[in-house]
Design a protein around this motif. Structure first.
Motif, PDB file in Angstrom:
ATOM      1  N   GLY A 180       0.789  -1.227   0.000  1.00 48.37           N
ATOM      2  CA  GLY A 180       0.000   0.000   0.000  1.00 48.37           C
ATOM      3  C   GLY A 180       0.821   1.277   0.000  1.00 48.37           C
ATOM      4  N   VAL A 181       2.160   1.167   0.069  1.00 42.40           N
ATOM      5  CA  VAL A 181       3.028   2.343   0.031  1.00 42.40           C
ATOM      6  C   VAL A 181       3.858   2.276  -1.252  1.00 42.40           C
ATOM      7  N   ALA A 182       3.765   3.322  -2.053  1.00 42.31           N
ATOM      8  CA  ALA A 182       4.470   3.360  -3.332  1.00 42.31           C
ATOM      9  C   ALA A 182       5.689   4.275  -3.251  1.00 42.31           C
ATOM     10  N   VAL A 183       6.699   3.953  -4.044  1.00 39.80           N
ATOM     11  CA  VAL A 183       7.858   4.831  -4.160  1.00 39.80           C
ATOM     12  C   VAL A 183       7.355   6.206  -4.589  1.00 39.80           C
ATOM     13  N   GLY A 184       7.803   7.244  -3.893  1.00 40.19           N
ATOM     14  CA  GLY A 184       7.378   8.605  -4.188  1.00 40.19           C
ATOM     15  C   GLY A 184       6.273   9.121  -3.282  1.00 40.19           C
ATOM     16  N   ASP A 185       5.655   8.237  -2.487  1.00 41.01           N
ATOM     17  CA  ASP A 185       4.623   8.692  -1.548  1.00 41.01           C
ATOM     18  C   ASP A 185       5.236   9.673  -0.559  1.00 41.01           C
ATOM     19  N   VAL A 186       4.510  10.756  -0.294  1.00 38.44           N
ATOM     20  CA  VAL A 186       4.977  11.815   0.604  1.00 38.44           C
ATOM     21  C   VAL A 186       4.130  11.810   1.868  1.00 38.44           C
ATOM     22  N   PHE A 187       4.804  12.037   2.998  1.00 39.32           N
ATOM     23  CA  PHE A 187       4.162  12.050   4.306  1.00 39.32           C
ATOM     24  C   PHE A 187       4.447  13.390   4.971  1.00 39.32           C
ATOM     25  N   HIS A 188       3.421  13.966   5.573  1.00 41.76           N
ATOM     26  CA  HIS A 188       3.546  15.302   6.164  1.00 41.76           C
ATOM     27  C   HIS A 188       4.504  15.322   7.349  1.00 41.76           C
ATOM     28  N   ARG A 189       4.426  14.316   8.225  1.00 37.83           N
ATOM     29  CA  ARG A 189       5.231  14.290   9.455  1.00 37.83           C
ATOM     30  C   ARG A 189       5.902  12.932   9.620  1.00 37.83           C
ATOM     31  N   ARG A 190       6.922  12.887  10.478  1.00 35.94           N
ATOM     32  CA  ARG A 190       7.589  11.605  10.780  1.00 35.94           C
ATOM     33  C   ARG A 190       6.608  10.620  11.387  1.00 35.94           C
ATOM     34  N   LEU A 191       5.671  11.107  12.171  1.00 37.80           N
ATOM     35  CA  LEU A 191       4.667  10.233  12.769  1.00 37.80           C
ATOM     36  C   LEU A 191       3.854   9.522  11.687  1.00 37.80           C
ATOM     37  N   ASP A 192       3.590  10.202  10.578  1.00 39.78           N
ATOM     38  CA  ASP A 192       2.870   9.589   9.459  1.00 39.78           C
ATOM     39  C   ASP A 192       3.710   8.487   8.807  1.00 39.78           C
ATOM     40  N   VAL A 193       5.021   8.703   8.736  1.00 36.89           N
ATOM     41  CA  VAL A 193       5.942   7.689   8.207  1.00 36.89           C
ATOM     42  C   VAL A 193       5.882   6.442   9.084  1.00 36.89           C
ATOM     43  N   MET A 194       5.873   6.655  10.390  1.00 36.31           N
ATOM     44  CA  MET A 194       5.810   5.539  11.338  1.00 36.31           C
ATOM     45  C   MET A 194       4.485   4.787  11.208  1.00 36.31           C
ATOM     46  N   HIS A 195       3.382   5.509  11.126  1.00 37.82           N
ATOM     47  CA  HIS A 195       2.078   4.857  11.018  1.00 37.82           C
ATOM     48  C   HIS A 195       1.899   4.115   9.687  1.00 37.82           C
ATOM     49  N   ALA A 196       2.645   4.531   8.658  1.00 42.06           N
ATOM     50  CA  ALA A 196       2.613   3.829   7.367  1.00 42.06           C
ATOM     51  C   ALA A 196       3.461   2.557   7.403  1.00 42.06           C
ATOM     52  N   LYS A 197       4.104   2.286   8.552  1.00 39.32           N
ATOM     53  CA  LYS A 197       4.937   1.102   8.784  1.00 39.32           C
ATOM     54  C   LYS A 197       6.268   1.141   8.038  1.00 39.32           C
ATOM     55  N   LEU A 198       6.674   2.331   7.579  1.00 38.89           N
ATOM     56  CA  LEU A 198       7.945   2.458   6.872  1.00 38.89           C
ATOM     57  C   LEU A 198       9.135   2.480   7.819  1.00 38.89           C
ATOM     58  N   HIS A 199       8.940   2.994   9.030  1.00 38.29           N
ATOM     59  CA  HIS A 199      10.027   3.204   9.987  1.00 38.29           C
ATOM     60  C   HIS A 199       9.468   3.034  11.388  1.00 38.29           C
ATOM     61  N   GLN A 200      10.282   2.498  12.309  1.00 36.12           N
ATOM     62  CA  GLN A 200       9.788   2.185  13.653  1.00 36.12           C
ATOM     63  C   GLN A 200       9.710   3.368  14.595  1.00 36.12           C
TER      64      GLN A 200
END
Length: 167
Positions: A12-32
């Motif tokens: 569900g996450v594609a290369v180029g997807d942009v996230f507003h905050r680091r917390l959004d990156v974490m919730h997308a399961k990209l980073h712990q």
């Protein structure tokens, strides 16, 4: 809430997807983590392996070229001057984040790369954080920082060379 961790791409996450905050990156399961640069999880044998890094202008010794980069590891506590990105003391391979990234290199695991708005302006988003795909660690080395510690002594750093993998 425990977020399931995996090596490789995230459904569900594609290369180029942009996230507003680091917390959004974490919730997308990209980073712990919401703060740290190196994300890791426990492998099947119980040892830590890295699954992702954030490249966001943290260290002056980082060298980003878009499809390849030289990434500086991490250390505990206040390890750098927040204004200059210069390390205040040497890094160690025994620190869990560096050990996990090195173990991923040894095991041939891909690393998800997230670039933040404070990174190299040529390759980073102007705002937020962008998922830039999977990279392979091609080399691991101990180096001397281009900047000495405040007392003038050499600062040893843990460095990783990464190359972008085809999508």
């Amino acid at each position: 809430m425990e977020i399931e961790r995996v090596i490789g791409p995230i459904k569900g996450v594609a290369v180029g997807d942009v996230f507003h905050r680091r917390l959004d990156v974490m919730h997308a399961k990209l980073h712990q983590a919401n703060q740290k640069g190196i994300s890791w999880l426990r492998d099947e044998d119980g040892l830590q392996v890295a699954d992702a890094i954030v490249l966001n202008g943290g260290y002056v010794d980082d060298d980003d070229h878009g499809t390849w980069m030289r990434y500086t590891g991490a250390s505990e506590g206040k390890d750098r001057d927040s204004d200059t990105g210069r390390l205040l003391r040497s890094q160690s391979w025994s620190y869990v984040d560096n050990a996990a990234l090195k173990r991923s290199y040894e095991r041939g695991y891909p690393i998800r790369v997230i670039r933040g708005y404070e990174g190299d302006k040529r390759y980073s988003p102007s705002d937020g954080y962008r998922y830039d795909g999977l990279y392979k660690i091609t080399a691991v080395r101990t180096a001397i920082s281009m900047w000495p510690a405040p007392d003038g002594s050499d600062v040893e750093i843990c460095q990783f060379d990464l190359e972008q993998l085809p999508e």
